[in-house]
Design an enzyme around this catalytic site. Structure first.
Site, PDB file in Angstrom:
ATOM      1  N   SER A   1       0.891  -1.136  -0.014  1.00  0.00           N
ATOM      2  CA  SER A   1      -0.138  -0.032   0.269  1.00  0.00           C
ATOM      3  C   SER A   1       0.808   1.226  -0.013  1.00  0.00           C
ATOM      4  O   SER A   1       1.597   1.426  -1.022  1.00  0.00           O
ATOM      5  CB  SER A   1      -0.938  -0.094   1.056  1.00  0.00           C
ATOM      6  OG  SER A   1      -1.908   0.841   0.883  1.00  0.00           O
TER       7      SER A   1
ATOM      8  N   HIS B   1      -8.816   1.733  -0.213  1.00  0.00           N
ATOM      9  CA  HIS B   1      -8.870   0.612  -1.521  1.00  0.00           C
ATOM     10  C   HIS B   1     -10.295   0.406  -1.600  1.00  0.00           C
ATOM     11  O   HIS B   1     -10.566  -0.799  -2.059  1.00  0.00           O
ATOM     12  CB  HIS B   1      -7.947  -0.500  -0.940  1.00  0.00           C
ATOM     13  CG  HIS B   1      -6.561  -0.350  -0.913  1.00  0.00           C
ATOM     14  ND1 HIS B   1      -5.763   0.142  -1.809  1.00  0.00           N
ATOM     15  CD2 HIS B   1      -5.830  -0.132   0.224  1.00  0.00           C
ATOM     16  CE1 HIS B   1      -4.479   0.161  -1.130  1.00  0.00           C
ATOM     17  NE2 HIS B   1      -4.850   0.168  -0.043  1.00  0.00           N
TER      18      HIS B   1
END
Length: 261
Positions: free
Chosen positions: A40, A148
């Site tokens: 990430s 996300h």
């Protein structure tokens, strides 16, 4: 203060600064990776480590990313839960079952049986209840937004425009990307893949499997904490020949250098 530092708008550049400081200590000793990857936010540090972006640009990117994510988290209340004990296919089925009622998605495929869900609080909670009824554990995560997921879609196009103004190079060192669990062929493809990270799952399990396919045997987590080291130990087969290190202070750096450098 911790409550200010942990706001995503401040946390993202702060974590990146620690990542790059630890990386600088490793590079100073002449150690160079063969492949890079980051989870990430960590993908941006990996982009810098690969030579795809400059140090100045990586901080511009994570600051912008943090600002946009912070803005979207205020606009759209979100939640994230870790589901322990079900496969990605099992969690996908539950997500599809609940998705008709509101936004919910898979955020991270961390290990074979650790999947993080994301989305509107009620829908994330419902997926967790269904998962618990199948014998899994559901753990709410301390996050300020539904990362996300479609709930932060409003930031994706703006970040994509920001990316266009940043100079990307072809990496000197290959980087495996979160969205594809694969390498990109050129700088334009890297930009496109990085932009998609906002609303797509982090395919960390697949990324680590790809490193095994590449015959990687020395894994080094660079930056604060040991979370990725812990995930990796759950992913790698017991008979896979490897050494795993984390470098986040002088003691762990010295151990790594003694054994590897």
């Amino acid at each position: 203060p911790m409550e200010n530092l942990t706001l995503t708008v401040n946390l993202q550049p702060a974590v990146t600064a620690v990542n790059l400081a630890c990386l600088a200590a490793v590079k100073k000793e002449g150690v160079k990776p063969d492949i890079t990857a980051g989870h990430s936010l960590g993908e941006f540090s990996a982009l810098y480590a690969s030579g795809a972006v400059s140090k100045e640009d990586v901080f511009s990117l994570v600051l912008k990313r943090g600002e946009l994510m912070h803005r979207e988290s205020i606009r759209h209340k979100g939640a994230m839960h870790a589901i322990i004990g079900l496969s990605i296919d099992d969690v996908d089925k539950l997500v599809k079952e609940v998705r008709a009622e509101g936004v919910v998605a898979v955020a991270n495929h961390n290990t074979a049986y650790q999947i993080v869900t994301t989305g509107a609080p009620a829908q994330v909670e419902k997926v967790s209840l269904l998962a618990s009824s199948q014998g899994a554990r559901a753990i709410p995560l301390k996050v300020s937004g539904a990362w996300h997921s479609e709930l932060i879609k409003g930031a994706e196009d703006e970040f994509k425009e920001f990316l266009e103004a940043v100079s990307f190079n072809m990496p000197e060192i290959p980087i495996i990307h979160n969205v594809t669990a694969d390498f990109a062929m050129n700088s334009d493809e890297i930009k496109a893949v990085v932009a998609k990270q906002f609303c797509n799952p982090v395919r960390w399990y697949d990324s680590m499997c790809r490193l095994m396919d590449e015959k990687v045997e020395i894994f080094v987590e660079i930056g604060p904490g040991k979370v990725l080291t812990g995930l990796l130990k759950k992913i790698l087969p017991e008979d896979y020949p490897c050494k795993i290190y984390n470098v986040n202070n002088m003691k762990t750096l010295e151990r790594f250098l003694q054994e590897v450098a």
